[in-house]
Design an enzyme around this catalytic site. Structure first.
Site, PDB file in Angstrom:
ATOM      1  N   TYR A  99      -9.396   5.230   7.570  1.00  0.00           N
ATOM      2  CA  TYR A  99      -9.370   5.913   8.537  1.00  0.00           C
ATOM      3  C   TYR A  99     -10.501   6.954   9.112  1.00  0.00           C
ATOM      4  CZ  TYR A  99      -5.664   3.317  10.018  1.00  0.00           C
ATOM      5  OH  TYR A  99      -4.307   2.630  10.635  1.00  0.00           O
ATOM      6  N   HIS A 128       0.968  -1.575   0.080  1.00  0.00           N
ATOM      7  CA  HIS A 128      -0.236  -0.592  -0.152  1.00  0.00           C
ATOM      8  C   HIS A 128       0.810   1.542   0.155  1.00  0.00           C
ATOM      9  CE1 HIS A 128      -4.168  -1.105   1.613  1.00  0.00           C
ATOM     10  NE2 HIS A 128      -3.641  -2.160   0.651  1.00  0.00           N
ATOM     11  N   PRO A 150      -4.340   0.506  18.703  1.00  0.00           N
ATOM     12  CA  PRO A 150      -4.346  -0.226  17.548  1.00  0.00           C
ATOM     13  C   PRO A 150      -4.058   0.764  16.416  1.00  0.00           C
ATOM     14  CG  PRO A 150      -6.520  -1.199  18.238  1.00  0.00           C
ATOM     15  CD  PRO A 150      -5.597  -0.620  18.704  1.00  0.00           C
ATOM     16  N   LYS A 173       1.058  -0.611  14.867  1.00  0.00           N
ATOM     17  CA  LYS A 173       2.350  -0.085  15.545  1.00  0.00           C
ATOM     18  C   LYS A 173       2.611  -1.587  16.889  1.00  0.00           C
ATOM     19  CE  LYS A 173       3.423   3.296  13.603  1.00  0.00           C
ATOM     20  NZ  LYS A 173       4.316   2.800  12.165  1.00  0.00           N
ATOM     21  N   TYR A 208       3.520   7.171  10.320  1.00  0.00           N
ATOM     22  CA  TYR A 208       2.994   5.604   9.917  1.00  0.00           C
ATOM     23  C   TYR A 208       4.179   4.662   9.186  1.00  0.00           C
ATOM     24  CZ  TYR A 208      -1.198   2.977   8.757  1.00  0.00           C
ATOM     25  OH  TYR A 208      -2.255   1.655   8.394  1.00  0.00           O
TER      26      TYR A 208
HETATM   27  C1  PHB Z   1      -5.748  -4.557  10.866  1.00  0.00           C
HETATM   28  O1  PHB Z   1      -5.850  -4.609   9.512  1.00  0.00           O
HETATM   29  O2  PHB Z   1      -6.707  -5.614  11.393  1.00  0.00           O
HETATM   30  C2  PHB Z   1      -5.621  -2.848  11.509  1.00  0.00           C
HETATM   31  C3  PHB Z   1      -5.073  -2.260  10.292  1.00  0.00           C
HETATM   32  C4  PHB Z   1      -4.311  -0.741  10.945  1.00  0.00           C
HETATM   33  C5  PHB Z   1      -4.779  -0.799  12.056  1.00  0.00           C
HETATM   34  C6  PHB Z   1      -5.421  -1.329  13.039  1.00  0.00           C
HETATM   35  C7  PHB Z   1      -5.096  -2.962  12.286  1.00  0.00           C
HETATM   36  O3  PHB Z   1      -4.200   0.584  12.575  1.00  0.00           O
END
Ligand code: PHB
Ligand code: APR
Length: 394
Positions: free
Chosen positions: A205, A77, A297, A301, A389
């Site tokens: 997000y 990505h 989450p 990280k 990130y």
């Molecule tokens: C996930 O794909 O489980 C995932 C992705 C990004 C995040 C948290 C969980 O910030």
């Protein structure tokens, strides 16, 4: 020493990604280890966890020789999207940093590492119960444990505590010399896994007045979504239909039409916390991963911090065995924490910006909206998010 006594160079507690990656990297560098894992292999391989790998983590998995399936099945990505206030905008990691992230489930990373381990690297003792580190302040530590009702002792030179937040290792640090830092967030994440195509090529997000939402994926046919929910909520209150309807609401009209619904494979609620325990070492015991720190989450990280701890610890152990150089081991905790704290900051910042904490009419909610508005229009702000990130340098 009670029972059967075995010997190795590094005794590793925990067969999560941290312990498994450490064992593999040590083997690559000629250092032997034994892993003691409390659970069964099926349990460990069945855990559903996050799935975004920093470039540094991918590089480590390549160094460990376990990146073949990751490169075949992982999704590279170049950026993520933010959806808020009825609009969405993209943050282009590749353009801003020259780096990318790879979407590949932690479950798969764990399976790849277990397969490599069992292909001849060394033992994993499954269902090792009552593991107790002993004599960690001397130069002949050991791990006492029982398996199949038989008491055993593993003599080793060093102990790696990779046993996660609920493990035994952190309890072995002398209380007088330890300090913990913690923030428990006043909400949880409801996660759902479903075999439906993702709603977008990249992660989204979302900040919504009713709460955070995240659209992620495991492959082009398997989606992972999250919804902010109250801490005292129960997953039984959330039918699949209710989850899909709430996701569509929170992602808004630009995204909702692309959300493909379907039956959940797994759904659960998890709390969010920021946590750091210092120091990360005592005597011959070294903590790595969730045993020493937890991140919410939101910044993806958790696994990546376990990987950077393991990188520093492996490098330090190899320097000890190969060059009789103790300096990196002496500096391990300080070195690892320098990166941990920056990831804690980023995860706390992302969580603070995107989740509902206060009434929408509050000053704090206005600050969140301003933060997102600034991010939408500032290259400097987007570069800051992007470089954190994709992963700060090891
Ligand atoms: C996930 O794909 O489980 C995932 C992705 C990004 C995040 C948290 C969980 O910030
Ligand atoms: N004895 C032996 N094994 C133990 C003990 C114990 N007393 N306590 C815990 N374990 C095992 C657990 O069963 C688990 O398999 O240690 C392992 C710890 O693995 P993780 O909790 O996954 O921690 P870590 O390897 O640091 O990986 C961190 O995993 O949980 C996610 O979100 C977290 O992404 C992050 C990553």
């Amino acid at each position: 020493m009670a029972g059967v006594t075995e010997r190795t160079q590094v005794g590793i507690i925990g067969a999560g990604p941290g312990g498994l990656l450490l064992a593999r990297l040590l083997k690559v560098h000629g250092v032997e280890s034994v892993i003691l894992e409390a659970r069964t292999r099926d349990y460990v391989e069945g855990r559903i966890r996050a799935g975004v790998l920093e470039q540094g983590t991918v590089d480590l998995l390549e160094e460990a020789g376990v990146a073949e399936r990751l490169h075949r099945e992982g999704l590279v990505h170049d950026g993520v999207e933010i959806a808020a206030g009825g609009r969405r905008f993209r943050i282009d990691f590749r353009e801003l940093t020259g780096k990318t992230v790879t979407v590949y489930g932690q479950t798969e990373v764990t399976k790849d590492l277990i397969a490599a381990r069992l292909a001849g690297d060394g033992p994993i003792v499954w269902e090792a119960a009552d593991v107790v580190p002993q004599d960690i302040e001397g130069d002949r530590p050991s791990l006492r444990y029982t398996v199949g009702g038989e008491e055993r002792t593993l003599a080793c030179d060093f102990v790696a505590g990779c046993d996660g937040f609920h493990g035994v290792s952190r309890t072995c640090l002398p209380a007088a010399a330890s300090r913990t830092y913690e923030r428990v967030y006043p909400f949880g994440w409801l996660g759902i896994l479903a075999d439906v195509p993702p709603c977008s090529e990249e992660l989204i997000y979302a900040r919504h007045e009713d709460g955070f939402a995240l659209a992620s994926m495991r492959s082009r046919t398997r989606s992972r979504y999250y919804l902010q929910c109250s801490l005292d909520d129960d997953v039984s209150n959330w039918s699949d239909d209710r989850i899909w309807a709430e996701l569509k609401r929170r992602f808004g009209p630009q995204v909702a039409p692309h959300i493909v619904t379907g039956p959940s494979i797994e759904k659960s609620i998890a709390p969010l916390r920021s946590f750091v325990s210092t120091p990360m070492q005592h005597g011959r015991l070294f903590l790595a991963g969730d045993a020493a720190h937890i991140v919410p989450p939101t910044g993806a990280k958790g696994l990546n911090l376990a990987a950077s701890d393991v990188h520093y610890l492996c490098r330090a152990l190899v320097a000890h065995y190969r060059k009789a150089d103790p300096s990196l081991l002496a500096a391990y905790g300080e070195t690892a924490l320098a990166r941990v704290w920056k990831a804690e900051r980023f995860s706390w910042w992302m969580t603070g910006m995107l989740h509902r904490f206060h009434d929408e009419a509050s000053f704090e909610a206005q600050m969140q909206r301003a933060e997102i508005d600034y991010l939408a229009g500032s290259r400097a702000a987007q570069l800051s998010l992007a470089e954190n990130y994709v992963g700060l340098p090891f």
